[in-house]
Scaffold this motif. Structure first.
Motif, PDB file in Angstrom:
ATOM      1  N   GLY A 155      57.393  36.152  45.627  1.00 17.17           N
ATOM      2  CA  GLY A 155      56.623  37.045  46.495  1.00 17.17           C
ATOM      3  C   GLY A 155      55.492  36.349  47.218  1.00 17.17           C
ATOM      4  N   ILE A 156      54.750  35.498  46.486  1.00 20.72           N
ATOM      5  CA  ILE A 156      53.558  34.897  47.103  1.00 20.72           C
ATOM      6  C   ILE A 156      53.856  33.510  47.675  1.00 20.72           C
ATOM      7  N   ARG A 159      57.626  33.818  49.513  1.00 20.89           N
ATOM      8  CA  ARG A 159      57.647  35.018  50.370  1.00 20.89           C
ATOM      9  C   ARG A 159      59.065  35.435  50.761  1.00 20.89           C
ATOM     10  N   TRP A 160      59.962  35.334  49.798  1.00 22.47           N
ATOM     11  CA  TRP A 160      61.345  35.728  50.034  1.00 22.47           C
ATOM     12  C   TRP A 160      61.549  37.218  49.807  1.00 22.47           C
ATOM     13  N   LEU A 161      60.809  37.751  48.843  1.00 28.75           N
ATOM     14  CA  LEU A 161      61.085  39.122  48.422  1.00 28.75           C
ATOM     15  C   LEU A 161      59.840  39.990  48.473  1.00 28.75           C
TER      16      LEU A 161
ATOM     17  N   ALA B  13      68.140  32.153  51.412  1.00 27.58           N
ATOM     18  CA  ALA B  13      66.675  32.185  51.489  1.00 27.58           C
ATOM     19  C   ALA B  13      66.231  32.709  52.842  1.00 27.58           C
ATOM     20  N   LEU B  16      66.826  36.457  53.171  1.00 33.15           N
ATOM     21  CA  LEU B  16      65.833  37.222  52.422  1.00 33.15           C
ATOM     22  C   LEU B  16      64.474  37.178  53.104  1.00 33.15           C
ATOM     23  N   ALA B  17      64.147  36.000  53.664  1.00 28.51           N
ATOM     24  CA  ALA B  17      62.841  35.832  54.290  1.00 28.51           C
ATOM     25  C   ALA B  17      62.679  36.758  55.490  1.00 28.51           C
ATOM     26  N   ALA B  20      61.406  39.950  54.331  1.00 35.38           N
ATOM     27  CA  ALA B  20      60.182  39.893  53.526  1.00 35.38           C
ATOM     28  C   ALA B  20      58.993  40.420  54.320  1.00 35.38           C
ATOM     29  N   PRO B  21      57.888  40.830  53.609  1.00 34.35           N
ATOM     30  CA  PRO B  21      56.751  41.400  54.311  1.00 34.35           C
ATOM     31  C   PRO B  21      56.052  40.386  55.210  1.00 34.35           C
ATOM     32  N   ALA B 236      48.669  40.400  44.200  1.00 33.68           N
ATOM     33  CA  ALA B 236      49.815  39.646  44.733  1.00 33.68           C
ATOM     34  C   ALA B 236      50.155  40.116  46.141  1.00 33.68           C
ATOM     35  N   ALA B 240      50.077  37.989  49.502  1.00 32.82           N
ATOM     36  CA  ALA B 240      51.306  37.799  50.277  1.00 32.82           C
ATOM     37  C   ALA B 240      51.236  38.469  51.647  1.00 32.82           C
TER      38      ALA B 240
END
Lengths: 305, 507
Positions: A155-156, A159-161, B13, B16-17, B20-21, B236, B240
């Motif tokens: 996540g951090i 940053r994939w999910l 990857a 998924l990226a 991602a947010p 987190a 992020a």
């Protein structure tokens, strides 16, 4: 068989009744609902007024019978916090938890069965040791720690999910892995033990002697028999996952039954806590009942004795 | 083979990226994304009890009067002028030209309906102490009303600044609390566009918000609020870029967030104060605490400035009077002072006959390191406290059940800037009163029975003097709230612990 099924069904109903009674008494003994509703800074007068208006001043037995009567009609009352029907709340939250539990189970089986098979093929080899080490780790690592480590990595840093929420399929990836990983060791060990036993049996030797391809022997003849206990365990583990999703749903802010349970317990929302405990108990009771009936059908000795 | 695996992994990857947010704050979308730890059960202002509910209601609804968040002075909002006609009658002129989000016009009927509805116990408003002082409201003309209190209630204006918001009479009479919780309608700077109870609340700037009141036109267009109970998850998400603003960040985490270049941390003092309560009234079996010298010894034994400096941080202050310094009637000049002096503490203990100290039970619910610091200081002068760390509700229940000889607790006064929101609760004879001093109780009753400011101040000063001289309480320090957020946000924190999202904008 019918008599046995009826007997077991009656017993299951009694268990449900006992669970509901114990839950009702324990929640009411542990929490003063009037204080819980009134909030942190309420005065004694506020609390007493709420106690009267909600009927908490009535004897506990009367309150229980009242609740039970309604529950039998499918009415679990209203949430003290949300002022909405508990049944509606559960129906709203159940899909998230079922999805999470299903995906977690899928992850656990997908990881553990191949690992168990590979480990069984060469017992005590480095592969076997690696699989066993993973299984030890799976049970030793606290679920919340594992979840947080995944959040940091996926996540951090990468940053994939997405980290929290339930808006898309990607939101379920980390929670499912975190929840499923804990169940992996049991499946892996059961598959490994089953495979070792089956691979040493006569019919496998016969199959090999017939000149069948090793893959056919392994997957068609050996694995099919070795995974039968794994399937039984999966049913129980699924129940466990539904009950054990409290931590995972809270960490990932997935608004399922587990999160609802956490919120309701922390805000002393008794009707919701009672309904959730009953729901999860019912799940276990139904699974056990089905397993008992199936076993009785397969093995007549159980019915008689 | 390895190359094939690497390609597949990279593709996964990348896929998924994409989903991602976003890493950056949503300044470009003019959307402030915030997380609250607590769920707002029902956003209807009168059917929830937590602070997040107040924050929501300040965005969607308006109060008759408001407070200047810096000076705490009462300022006009939906009411433009007011006066006390007598000790129990407050007359108010209402603002004209105000519209609710559904187009309904705001007038006296809305005020009369709201006040009469919430003060009727049959409607089961949850926080009764916010509304039970109202006898009734009357309409004088379309934009003039009178509020009659049950008895003289000097803090009435304070209660009209925060907890009591105005509802549209026609809409609320039709839909009731449940529907208001799903489709809220107010006059506030934001209107709710999506409410998913307990999960997510989406607000959009109300372009028709009236001018001239206490709240300016909102700067940020959209606000998305999510419930995320875990502080680790909130942090987190902030790291992020999934959130722009969080609060109640623990001190150690705030220190770490401060080192992240894209983030900022604000540490602001709040109206909540911590105190050590002691059983002077003999409600428990710990006799030593009934001796004033023992209580004074405890006050001298604890190095409060050191606790503030090392454990609380921010702009926390050590307190002498048992109230927040800006509260009306909180007279610090008359308060007895107890500087850190362990030698004096030992002297006082010896004089009281406890040269070798004594054992007592000590209850607390706030972070354990705070309690342990207090215990360390008490141990150093010979007092041997046995710590029981519990939840707030558990300590409060024990407190009411005569089972807490000494305890560390705190009080936020509902953000009411008047000592009537704190002193009568702890020294007015209620279950929280471990002093049971009839004289103090009398002064507090006298202070609460008139709207004459001079008379009120005089009575509260007398009470504060005696409470501190007798060391019924040891006021400890003011609390600090740590806010973590993107550097892109212009943010200001206020002592009443009410973030005013409509004031904030992007840098």
């Amino acid at each position: 068989m019918l008599a046995y099924a009826l007997k077991r069904l009656l017993l299951a109903c009694l268990v449900v009744l006992t669970v509901s009674g114990i839950t009702f008494i324990m929640t009411n003994a542990a929490i003063d609902p009037a204080k819980a509703i009134a909030g942190a800074n309420a005065t004694t007068e506020d609390i007493e007024a709420l106690r009267r208006s909600f009927g908490f001043d009535r004897p506990l037995v009367i309150q229980y019978l009242d609740w039970l009567g309604n529950a039998l009609m499918g009415n679990f009352g209203e949430s003290y916090r949300l002022r909405t029907s508990v049944a509606e709340l559960l129906l709203d939250r159940l899909p998230v938890t079922m999805t999470l539990g299903g995906l977690a189970l899928l992850f656990a089986l997908t990881l553990s069965i191949p690992l168990g098979v590979v480990a069984a093929l060469k017992p005590n080899s480095p592969v076997d040791r690696l699989a066993l080490s993973m299984s030890v780790l799976g049970q030793a690592l606290p679920t919340f720690w594992f979840a947080l480590m995944m959040i940091i990595l996926f996540g951090i840093i990468l940053r994939w999910l997405p980290i929290s929420g339930s808006g898309s399929w990607a939101h379920f990836v980390m929670p499912s892995i975190a929840l499923g990983y804990y169940a992996t060791p049991a499946f892996m060990r059961l598959t490994r033990a089953g495979m070792i036993e089956v691979l040493a049996s006569d019919y496998i030797r016969t199959a090999r002697a017939k000149g069948l391809r090793p893959a056919t022997v392994l997957f068609k003849h050996a694995l099919r028999n070795a995974v039968i206990p794994v399937v039984s365990l999966a049913a129980v583990q699924f129940g466990f996952m539904l009950g054990g999703s409290v931590v995972i749903e809270t960490i990932f802010a997935l608004h399922g039954v587990g999160f609802l349970a956490w919120e309701s317990i922390s805000r002393s929302d008794i009707p919701v806590v009672q309904a959730i405990v009953l729901l999860i108990s019912l799940f276990y009771i139904v699974l056990t009942l089905l397993a008992d009936l199936l076993n009785a059908y397969l093995d007549p000795r159980i019915r008689v004795g | 083979m390895i190359k094939q695996w690497a390609t597949a992994a990279s593709a996964a990857a990348l896929a998924l990226a994409i989903g991602a947010p976003e890493a950056a704050a949503q300044k470009s979308k003019d959307t402030l994304r915030i997380a609250w730890e607590q769920t707002v059960e029902n956003v209807d202002n009168y059917y929830n009890t937590n602070r997040e509910g107040i924050l929501f209601s300040r965005m969607v609804w308006d109060t008759l009067v408001d407070r200047d968040p810096k000076t705490f002075k009462t300022i006009p909002n939906l009411a433009t002028a007011w006066k006390w006609v007598d000790d129990r009658t407050l007359e108010m002129e209402l603002r004209q030209g105000v519209k609710f989000h559904n187009g309904e016009e705001f007038d006296a009927d809305d005020v009369v309906f709201t006040l009469n509805y919430i003060s009727n116990p049959e409607n089961k408003v949850i926080n009764q102490s916010n509304v039970s002082w109202i006898e009734k409201a009357e309409k004088l003309d379309k934009f003039k009303i009178r509020i009659i209190t049950k008895k003289p209630f000097p803090a009435a204006l304070e209660f009209l600044t925060i907890p009591i918001v105005m509802y549209p009479n026609e809409y609320y009479a039709k839909v009731g609390p449940k529907e208001m919780g799903l489709k809220p309608v107010g006059t506030g700077p934001y209107k709710a566009t999506k409410i998913v109870p307990t999960k997510e609340y989406t607000l959009e700037r109300w372009e028709g918000h009236f001018e001239g009141g206490s709240k300016p036109h909102a700067k940020i267009k959209n606000i998305v609020i999510r419930t995320i109970p875990e502080m680790s998850t909130q942090i987190a998400e902030l790291l992020a870029g999934g959130l722009d603003w969080i609060w109640y960040v623990p001190v150690d985490q705030a220190d770490r967030l401060e080192t992240v270049p894209s983030l900022q941390v604000v540490r602001a003092e709040t109206m909540r104060i911590g105190y050590i309560g002691m059983d002077a009234a003999g409600r428990t079996s710990t006799k030593a605490l009934q001796d004033v010298r023992v209580r004074q010894a405890i006050a001298h034994a604890i190095d409060r400035p050191a606790i503030v400096k090392n454990l609380i941080g921010g702009k926390s202050r050590v307190l002498d009077a048992p109230c927040f310094p800006t509260q009306f009637g909180c007279d610090n000049t008359v308060a007895a002072k107890y500087p850190y002096n362990p030698a004096k503490a030992k002297e006082l203990l010896a004089a009281a006959g406890y040269k070798d100290g004594f054992e007592m039970e000590f209850f607390a619910y706030r972070p354990r390191d705070w309690s342990e610091a207090i215990l360390g200081y008490l141990n150093a002068v010979g007092i041997k406290p046995k710590l029981t760390q519990m939840t707030y509700f558990a300590v409060r229940d024990k407190n009411h059940a005569n089972a807490t000889p000494s305890y560390f607790m705190d009080w936020g006064s509902y953000s009411i800037n008047d000592v009537s929101a704190i002193l009568p609760n702890f020294f007015g004879g209620s279950g929280d009163d471990y002093a049971r001093d009839a004289e103090v109780k009398g002064w507090l009753e006298a202070g609460g029975a008139t709207v004459d400011e001079a008379a009120r101040k005089e009575n509260y000063s007398k009470a504060i003097k005696k409470i501190t001289e007798q060391a019924y309480w040891l006021p400890m320090f003011t609390f600090v709230t740590n806010y973590g957020m993107t550097k892109d946000l212009n943010f200001e924190a206020f002592a009443d612990e009410l973030p005013r999202y409509y004031l904030y904008g992007w840098k």
